[in-house]
Design a protein around this motif. Structure first.
Motif, PDB file in Angstrom:
ATOM      1  N   GLY A 110       0.925  -0.719   0.165  1.00  0.00           N
ATOM      2  CA  GLY A 110       0.294  -0.699  -0.311  1.00  0.00           C
ATOM      3  C   GLY A 110       0.873   0.977   0.122  1.00  0.00           C
ATOM      4  O   GLY A 110       0.795   2.588  -0.603  1.00  0.00           O
ATOM      5  N   ARG A 159       2.319   2.278  -3.854  1.00  0.00           N
ATOM      6  CA  ARG A 159       0.595   2.663  -4.565  1.00  0.00           C
ATOM      7  C   ARG A 159       1.172   3.962  -4.231  1.00  0.00           C
ATOM      8  O   ARG A 159       0.557   3.989  -5.485  1.00  0.00           O
ATOM      9  N   GLN A 160       1.260   3.981  -3.168  1.00  0.00           N
ATOM     10  CA  GLN A 160       0.838   5.647  -2.883  1.00  0.00           C
ATOM     11  C   GLN A 160       1.831   6.466  -2.772  1.00  0.00           C
ATOM     12  O   GLN A 160       1.094   7.345  -3.448  1.00  0.00           O
ATOM     13  N   SER A 212       3.313   5.692  -5.845  1.00  0.00           N
ATOM     14  CA  SER A 212       3.570   6.074  -7.395  1.00  0.00           C
ATOM     15  C   SER A 212       3.334   6.193  -7.651  1.00  0.00           C
ATOM     16  O   SER A 212       3.517   6.053  -9.626  1.00  0.00           O
ATOM     17  N   ASP A 213       1.901   6.775  -7.159  1.00  0.00           N
ATOM     18  CA  ASP A 213       0.389   7.456  -8.107  1.00  0.00           C
ATOM     19  C   ASP A 213       0.536   8.604  -8.860  1.00  0.00           C
ATOM     20  O   ASP A 213       0.307   8.779 -10.337  1.00  0.00           O
ATOM     21  N   GLY A 214       2.409   9.363  -7.748  1.00  0.00           N
ATOM     22  CA  GLY A 214       2.394  10.686  -8.560  1.00  0.00           C
ATOM     23  C   GLY A 214       3.230  10.365  -9.708  1.00  0.00           C
ATOM     24  O   GLY A 214       3.758  11.162 -10.790  1.00  0.00           O
ATOM     25  N   ARG A 215       3.780   8.904 -10.408  1.00  0.00           N
ATOM     26  CA  ARG A 215       4.812   8.489 -11.333  1.00  0.00           C
ATOM     27  C   ARG A 215       4.484   8.123 -12.076  1.00  0.00           C
ATOM     28  O   ARG A 215       3.378   7.533 -12.005  1.00  0.00           O
TER      29      ARG A 215
END
Length: 84
Positions: A75, A78-79, A81-84
């Motif tokens: 989690g 994922r949190q 890497s969301d901006g990339r």
């Protein structure tokens, strides 16, 4: 002898000058001795001031994660890497 300089200051300067000369002479002798004729040990260890390298890598430590920790880590990844 200058009028404004005490005998202690003159003595200190003379002792400091003698210590400097002795240090330079000692350093010169050590360097000449080490550079004059390399011994077999120096040939085998060119950088004898450094420790030799290890033949094996250091032990790698690992810790098993619980399923909850694995889920929390996934989690977090994922949190982040969301901006990339």
């Amino acid at each position: 002898m200058p009028e404004h300089v005490s005998i202690l200051q003159l003595t200190g300067a003379a002792v400091l000058a003698l210590a400097t000369v002795a240090w330079v002479v000692g350093l010169t002798r050590v360097l000449r001795r080490s550079l004059a004729e390399p011994t077999a040990w120096h040939a085998a260890h060119p950088l004898y001031g450094l420790p030799s390298q290890r033949a094996t890598p250091p032990h790698v430590e690992s810790v098993e994660l619980t399923p909850a920790e694995r889920d929390a880590f996934a989690g977090l990844v994922r949190q982040l890497s969301d901006g990339r």
